[in-house]
Scaffold this motif. Sequence first.
Motif, PDB file in Angstrom:
ATOM      1  N   HIS A 150      -6.283  -4.809  -3.546  1.00 45.84           N
ATOM      2  CA  HIS A 150      -4.980  -3.552  -2.902  1.00 45.84           C
ATOM      3  C   HIS A 150      -3.708  -4.850  -3.089  1.00 45.84           C
ATOM      4  O   HIS A 150      -2.233  -4.691  -3.086  1.00 45.84           O
ATOM      5  CB  HIS A 150      -5.565  -3.046  -1.776  1.00 45.84           C
ATOM      6  N   HIS A 179       2.946   0.859  -5.797  1.00 46.50           N
ATOM      7  CA  HIS A 179       3.317   2.077  -4.532  1.00 46.50           C
ATOM      8  C   HIS A 179       5.159   2.059  -5.129  1.00 46.50           C
ATOM      9  O   HIS A 179       5.414   1.198  -5.945  1.00 46.50           O
ATOM     10  CB  HIS A 179       3.275   1.414  -3.232  1.00 46.50           C
ATOM     11  N   HIS A 191      -4.977   7.455   4.459  1.00 48.33           N
ATOM     12  CA  HIS A 191      -5.312   7.373   2.896  1.00 48.33           C
ATOM     13  C   HIS A 191      -5.469   8.687   2.181  1.00 48.33           C
ATOM     14  O   HIS A 191      -5.800   9.530   1.716  1.00 48.33           O
ATOM     15  CB  HIS A 191      -5.002   6.265   2.022  1.00 48.33           C
TER      16      HIS A 191
HETATM   17 CU   LIG Z   1      -1.530   1.152  -0.641  1.00 46.85          CU
END
Ligand SMILES: [Cu+2]
Length: 354
Positions: free
Chosen positions: A91, A99, A282
Amino acid sequence: MAIISKLTGILVLLNLILPLASLVGGSPTYSPWCSLKCKRPLIRKDWRALSTYEKGSYIKAVQCMGNKAKAKSISGIPGLKTRYDDFQGIHSVQTPFIHWVGHFILWHRYYIATYEKMLREVCGYDGAQPYWDWTVDNKSGKAMNKWPIFDNNTGFGGNGPYVDAPNPFSIPERSGGGCVPKGPFTLPNWSVNLGPGDSLAYNPRCLTRDFSAPMMKWATSDLYAWVMDVKKYEDFAYRLERQPDFTIPNVHGAGHFGVGGAAGTFGDVYASPGDPIFYLHHSTLDKMLWTWQKRKLPQRLYDVGGPVVPFDYQNLQGPNITLSFQIGLGKLAPNVTLGEIMNLQGDILCYDYV
Ligand SMILES: [Cu+2]
């Protein structure tokens, strides 16, 4: 004999009726868009809907992912020790490309599905990835530290004690910042090993939280409904993330900064998966996307949009994403195209939400 043939008759009839039922909104297992490879989707539930036993086995599996003897790192990123670090590391490495882009929510969909797969395959978990429906908590009117997800025994522990810390984005009413004192994710049982920021160096330290009640309050059912109230994927994706502005309500930021504030792990854009709540927050966003997709299937298995280059909503620097756009998770999983993961019950993914 007569009974057997009668039974066979009923079964044949059922086989005919069930696929038809799916066309008018029956069980997803029989949906016409459902792949033959996905016969028994994992059913993802809200954290509060899990039994105490189920909550315990999920938390045990997460702890196992952070244990290098049980779940050794396989990402090849130097310095990482555990499978949990691998996810945080991947990530972090990809943060600048995943993003405020069209594929934000789909990249995270694949990322969480891979995490869920490893919880099961590496750590013996036999359930599905849970999600966290913050709209219910916000509606309850209770203070955040009373929410089930932050319970010390049947949740992820709560806020850290207040410590002075820089607050460059003026996050309102930040109230913690110190180490989460109780629950399953405290030292020495649990450490956040990467970060802060994009640092991949091994740097074990405590998980911190820094609740901001006003930011968390953004995550209401009204804002949820506003995100869903669009016709095109591109608009859905935009509304989900919105501008990175701490005065403009958005559901993604509400979770990150409502819990992570200015000095909490979850508020760190790169290192936020160091807080195990990341995966529940998420999943809720992924559930939103699937709920939106389901309102118009199969069309919404083929609708994507939004920029390849972060913030490039006018396409001045690059094109929009398409179904053939490829994403990856390094060595954690094979690369896939977005088209392959549009369907939660396709050839690659196999789960559903209740
Ligand atoms: Cu993220």
